[in-house]
Design a protein around this motif. Structure first.
Motif, PDB file in Angstrom:
ATOM      1  N   LEU A  52       5.442  33.622  44.833  1.00 54.98           N
ATOM      2  CA  LEU A  52       6.783  33.528  45.163  1.00 54.98           C
ATOM      3  C   LEU A  52       6.970  32.190  44.329  1.00 54.98           C
ATOM      4  CD1 LEU A  52       6.949  34.435  48.839  1.00 54.98           C
ATOM      5  CD2 LEU A  52       7.998  35.776  46.834  1.00 54.98           C
ATOM      6  N   GLU A  53       8.375  32.369  44.203  1.00 56.63           N
ATOM      7  CA  GLU A  53       8.847  30.926  43.581  1.00 56.63           C
ATOM      8  C   GLU A  53      10.265  30.669  43.772  1.00 56.63           C
ATOM      9  OE1 GLU A  53       9.027  28.221  39.245  1.00 56.63           O
ATOM     10  OE2 GLU A  53       8.274  30.574  39.401  1.00 56.63           O
ATOM     11  N   ALA A  54      10.782  29.760  44.114  1.00 56.76           N
ATOM     12  CA  ALA A  54      12.246  29.316  44.327  1.00 56.76           C
ATOM     13  C   ALA A  54      12.863  28.899  43.035  1.00 56.76           C
ATOM     14  CB  ALA A  54      12.481  28.553  45.696  1.00 56.76           C
ATOM     15  N   LEU A  55      13.920  29.436  42.839  1.00 56.95           N
ATOM     16  CA  LEU A  55      14.879  29.145  41.753  1.00 56.95           C
ATOM     17  C   LEU A  55      15.957  28.055  41.814  1.00 56.95           C
ATOM     18  CD1 LEU A  55      14.935  32.446  39.585  1.00 56.95           C
ATOM     19  CD2 LEU A  55      13.012  30.640  39.456  1.00 56.95           C
ATOM     20  N   TYR A  62      10.555  36.928  43.354  1.00 56.78           N
ATOM     21  CA  TYR A  62       9.380  37.682  44.117  1.00 56.78           C
ATOM     22  C   TYR A  62       8.818  38.752  42.828  1.00 56.78           C
ATOM     23  CZ  TYR A  62       6.789  41.520  46.260  1.00 56.78           C
ATOM     24  OH  TYR A  62       5.590  42.463  46.847  1.00 56.78           O
ATOM     25  N   GLY A  63       7.622  38.128  42.071  1.00 56.53           N
ATOM     26  CA  GLY A  63       7.468  38.767  40.972  1.00 56.53           C
ATOM     27  C   GLY A  63       8.608  38.737  39.914  1.00 56.53           C
ATOM     28  N   ASP A  64       9.222  39.801  39.390  1.00 53.78           N
ATOM     29  CA  ASP A  64      10.118  39.834  38.777  1.00 53.78           C
ATOM     30  C   ASP A  64      11.627  40.126  39.277  1.00 53.78           C
ATOM     31  OD1 ASP A  64       8.553  39.563  36.502  1.00 53.78           O
ATOM     32  OD2 ASP A  64       8.270  41.683  36.183  1.00 53.78           O
ATOM     33  N   VAL A  65      11.441  40.223  40.889  1.00 58.14           N
ATOM     34  CA  VAL A  65      12.804  40.517  41.309  1.00 58.14           C
ATOM     35  C   VAL A  65      13.395  39.085  42.024  1.00 58.14           C
ATOM     36  CG1 VAL A  65      13.655  41.979  43.363  1.00 58.14           C
ATOM     37  CG2 VAL A  65      11.645  42.698  41.998  1.00 58.14           C
ATOM     38  N   ARG A 147       2.527  35.246  50.314  1.00 59.89           N
ATOM     39  CA  ARG A 147       2.787  35.916  51.618  1.00 59.89           C
ATOM     40  C   ARG A 147       4.261  36.236  51.945  1.00 59.89           C
ATOM     41  NH1 ARG A 147       0.517  34.994  57.880  1.00 59.89           N
ATOM     42  NH2 ARG A 147       1.391  36.982  58.518  1.00 59.89           N
ATOM     43  N   LEU A 148       4.796  37.384  51.821  1.00 57.50           N
ATOM     44  CA  LEU A 148       6.252  37.651  52.127  1.00 57.50           C
ATOM     45  C   LEU A 148       6.142  38.816  52.963  1.00 57.50           C
ATOM     46  CD1 LEU A 148       9.291  37.412  51.001  1.00 57.50           C
ATOM     47  CD2 LEU A 148       8.793  38.959  49.344  1.00 57.50           C
ATOM     48  N   VAL A 160      11.332  36.738  55.486  1.00 55.79           N
ATOM     49  CA  VAL A 160      10.209  36.146  56.302  1.00 55.79           C
ATOM     50  C   VAL A 160       9.346  35.148  55.537  1.00 55.79           C
ATOM     51  CG1 VAL A 160       8.758  36.017  58.235  1.00 55.79           C
ATOM     52  CG2 VAL A 160      10.476  37.890  57.936  1.00 55.79           C
ATOM     53  N   LEU A 161       9.439  34.083  55.345  1.00 56.98           N
ATOM     54  CA  LEU A 161       8.474  32.996  54.722  1.00 56.98           C
ATOM     55  C   LEU A 161       7.573  32.450  55.651  1.00 56.98           C
ATOM     56  CD1 LEU A 161      11.162  31.134  52.366  1.00 56.98           C
ATOM     57  CD2 LEU A 161       9.898  33.255  51.747  1.00 56.98           C
ATOM     58  N   PHE A 162       6.451  32.322  55.111  1.00 53.16           N
ATOM     59  CA  PHE A 162       5.544  31.684  55.801  1.00 53.16           C
ATOM     60  C   PHE A 162       5.009  30.195  55.315  1.00 53.16           C
ATOM     61  CE2 PHE A 162       5.320  36.137  56.396  1.00 53.16           C
ATOM     62  CZ  PHE A 162       5.097  36.244  57.787  1.00 53.16           C
ATOM     63  N   PHE A 163       4.543  29.166  56.141  1.00 50.31           N
ATOM     64  CA  PHE A 163       4.310  27.784  55.861  1.00 50.31           C
ATOM     65  C   PHE A 163       3.080  27.566  56.946  1.00 50.31           C
ATOM     66  CE2 PHE A 163       8.605  28.385  54.890  1.00 50.31           C
ATOM     67  CZ  PHE A 163       8.807  27.791  53.732  1.00 50.31           C
TER      68      PHE A 163
END
Length: 354
Positions: A52-55, A62-65, A147-148, A160-163
């Motif tokens: 995952l990456e926040a833009l 999420y991947g290419d989505v 994890r998503l 739902v994000l996990f930390f």
């Protein structure tokens, strides 16, 4: 470190993308999966491991989505971790300077509108440093980027994000006070302690904010809302810090969305009170080992907290008057006294049953 999760509602224009992920098998429902503190009914979908990456504040990759939500609604340490672990994160330049300028007492509505429109006219720049967020002095976090979980409840979708979160200064936790909370808009939170001391959030918004908002383009309005949210978040974080440092038990209202006026729900979502009540406070108290009991808020601001039998009184704005004992007091203080009384009874009942 302990694993915590946070639930964010996705924007509706992300829904077709989610349906496509289900059809392709990248999202699979898991009826056995449960999430703590999750009231919403519905099916949980576990996504395949992807990085995952926040833009930006509103877009998660999420991947290419691309999935769209409001990532800034995370608690400050989790938000900071998400930004720092996203090298391509983009923000408008000069956000912190703009936030300071908008709080100037000499700023005119015209100048405020100009500053906001000028800010959104600039292209967002790569900036993986958390902006518009107060550093968390008590907790640090690491984002689990592999994890998503996505949740569908009725017609709505949630992310739902996990930390991994840990307390950085547990030696500051004294655990000596019982504290009750009354939630609202002015103030956002009013807290009373078992020592009869009061703590409250300070006003954040000014008349200028409401006047300028109607003059803005949709993009500038969203930026203004983001900045004002950060002001409220800083106030609410101070409440959270106070609770973690001093409380051993917290009593709060058990708010149900269906019982609340739509205007209160909208306002409380905009200023962060619902995020604080449903998410931030839960995770922080749990990490600090502090008990939490929620009570029915019905009539807590309308009954006298001093009289035997707690008869109804009269409330006019911030003032409560009891015709029985003739007391005139702060309505929020009266509410917190009632909330603490009800919470202590409920907590004793649970302990006795255990």
């Amino acid at each position: 470190m302990r694993t915590v999760h946070h639930i964010l509602q996705l924007k509706r224009h992300s829904y077709p993308t989610l349906q496509a992920l289900i059809r392709s098998g990248q999202l699979k429902g898991n009826p056995k999966l449960r999430l703590q503190h999750d009231r919403a009914s519905g099916l949980l979908y576990e996504a395949k491991p992807e990085l995952l990456e926040a833009l930006s504040d509103s877009t998660l990759l999420y991947g290419d989505v691309a999935l769209h939500t409001e990532l800034y609604r995370l608690p400050s340490s989790e938000y900071a971790a998400l930004v720092r672990q996203s090298p391509r994160f983009q923000q408008h330049p000069g956000l912190e300077e703009l936030s300071v300028a908008l709080r100037s007492p000499t700023l005119s509505v015209t100048e405020a509108a100009r500053l906001l429109e000028s800010a959104v006219a600039q292209e967002p720049q790569p900036d993986a440093q958390p902006r518009l967020v107060q550093p968390d002095s008590l907790f640090s976090a690491v984002w689990d980027r592999e994890r998503l979980v996505l949740q569908r409840s009725g017609d709505d979708w949630f992310l739902v994000l996990f930390f991994q979160v840990q307390a950085t200064q547990p030696d500051l936790f004294t655990h000596r006070l019982e504290v009750s909370l009354d939630l609202g808009s002015k103030p956002l939170v009013y807290a009373s302690t078992s020592e009869e001391r009061a703590h409250r959030t300070q006003p954040c918004e000014t008349d200028l904010i409401w006047q300028v908002r109607s003059r803005l383009s949709p993009q500038a309005r969203r930026l203004l809302d983001r900045i004002v949210f950060s002001w409220h978040q800083a106030q609410l974080q101070r409440v959270s810090d106070f609770l973690c440092r001093h409380a051993f038990y917290v009593y709060a209202e058990d708010l149900r969305y269906k019982d609340m006026k739509p205007t209160f729900v909208q306002r409380s979502r905009r200023n962060g009170v619902l995020d604080f009540h449903e998410c931030w406070m839960h995770t922080r108290l749990q990490l600090a080992g502090i008990g939490l009991e929620k009570v029915n808020p019905r009539h807590t601001s309308l009954r006298c907290s001093y009289c035997p039998g707690h008869p109804f009184g009269h409330r006019d704005g911030d003032i409560f008057f009891c015709p029985t004992c003739r007391r005139r007091m702060n309505a929020h203080r009266n509410a917190t006294r009632n909330i603490m009384r009800l919470g202590m009874v409920k907590a004793k009942r649970w302990r006795r049953a255990a």
